[in-house]
Design a protein around this motif. Structure first.
Motif, short mmCIF file in Angstrom:
data_model
loop_
_atom_site.label_atom_id
_atom_site.label_comp_id
_atom_site.label_asym_id
_atom_site.label_seq_id
_atom_site.Cartn_x
_atom_site.Cartn_y
_atom_site.Cartn_z
N GLY A 48 0.85 -1.20 0.00
CA GLY A 48 0.00 0.00 0.00
C GLY A 48 0.87 1.23 0.00
N ILE A 49 1.69 1.34 -1.06
CA ILE A 49 2.75 2.37 -1.06
C ILE A 49 2.21 3.77 -1.34
N ALA A 50 0.98 3.87 -1.84
CA ALA A 50 0.34 5.16 -2.16
C ALA A 50 1.30 5.99 -3.03
N GLY A 51 1.67 7.20 -2.58
CA GLY A 51 2.55 8.06 -3.39
C GLY A 51 4.01 7.92 -3.05
N GLY A 52 4.34 6.89 -2.26
CA GLY A 52 5.75 6.68 -1.92
C GLY A 52 6.19 7.45 -0.69
N ASN A 53 5.22 7.79 0.17
CA ASN A 53 5.55 8.52 1.40
C ASN A 53 6.67 7.80 2.15
N GLY A 54 7.74 8.55 2.46
CA GLY A 54 8.83 7.98 3.25
C GLY A 54 9.97 7.37 2.43
N LEU A 55 9.76 7.20 1.13
CA LEU A 55 10.85 6.57 0.34
C LEU A 55 12.11 7.43 0.36
N ALA A 56 11.92 8.74 0.56
CA ALA A 56 13.10 9.62 0.61
C ALA A 56 13.96 9.32 1.83
N ARG A 57 13.44 8.57 2.78
CA ARG A 57 14.19 8.26 4.00
C ARG A 57 15.09 7.04 3.82
N ILE A 58 14.99 6.40 2.66
CA ILE A 58 15.80 5.19 2.41
C ILE A 58 17.25 5.58 2.14
#
Ligand SMILES: C[S@@+](CC[C@H](N)C(=O)[O-])C[C@H]1O[C@@H](n2cnc3c(N)ncnc32)[C@H](O)[C@@H]1O
Length: 207
Positions: A48-58
């Motif tokens: 349920g990744i939606a718009g990719g919330n949090g991917l910038a934290r990877i």
């Protein structure tokens, strides 16, 4: 009946989640960052990744494979555009409540506010089957408010389409189910939200 998420634009969803009355996007991103810091996974799947919330934290130096799944193909198109520079990104359109996912497993499966919509039947089975040996599941569930409906009032009317498809998850029952499946809790965190709501995250490592 079509999944109600197919009738909610990402703009409406993110507008609602970012609004002053809801304030969940930042809290979810912070909890994802905590899960990543806790597990340092070489691979992660976001259900349920939606718009990719949090991917910038990877941290791309640590996490080399990032799998995102969602029922809404338009959301995935936007994630693809937003994170075109994220190495190892794989996106799959799938109804996690209906289909059996066959993908190489990952070290961390992150399921944030997805069981409320997709249930804990097939979706939980998919989550567990994606966990590699020695890996973990991080699950974020919404805690109830004493005063407000689980899907609260919003300036974005399409959000109300989700009401009929939302059920709060009993976290004690979830923990018991995971224990029966030999996933033991290693970490938990709580974030208070407006209107007396909250988010709870548990990380469960495969025993
Ligand atoms: C509340 S949002 C998830 C929030 C996101 N994980 C975060 O941390 O910001 C729920 C997401 O799950 C997706 N979803 C809902 N039901 C689903 C299903 N049956 N299969 C796959 N994805 C689903 C929706 O399209 C939406 O993107």
């Amino acid at each position: 009946m079509a999944n109600p998420w197919l009738s909610v634009s990402l703009e409406d969803y993110e507008g609602h989640m970012n609004s002053a009355e809801v304030q969940q996007l930042g809290a979810l991103s912070d909890l994802f960052a905590e899960a990543l810091a806790s597990r340092c996974p070489e691979s992660v799947a976001v259900l349920g990744i939606a718009g990719g919330n949090g991917l910038a934290r990877i941290d791309a130096g640590v996490t080399k494979r990032v799998v995102g799944l969602d029922v809404n193909p338009l959301y995935l198109n936007i994630v693809r555009e937003r994170y075109s520079r994220l190495l190892g990104l794989e996106l799959y359109c799938a109804d996690l409540a209906e289909i059996v996912v066959h993908l190489p497993p990952v070290q961390l499966v992150h399921a944030a506010l997805v069981f409320e919509h997709a249930g804990v039947g097939r979706c939980l089975e998919n989550a567990l089957s994606l966990v590699a040996p020695g890996g973990a599941l991080s699950a974020i569930v919404q805690l109830p408010s004493g005063t407000e409906e689980p899907v609260g009032p919003s300036r974005f009317p399409s959000i109300q389409n989700l009401r009929s498809h939302f059920s709060l998850i009993d976290r004690t029952r979830l923990c018991n189910t995971l224990e029966e499946r030999r996933f033991r809790p290693t970490y938990q965190a709580h974030r208070p939200l407006p209107a007396g709501k909250g988010l709870w995250m548990g990380i469960f490592a495969q025993a």
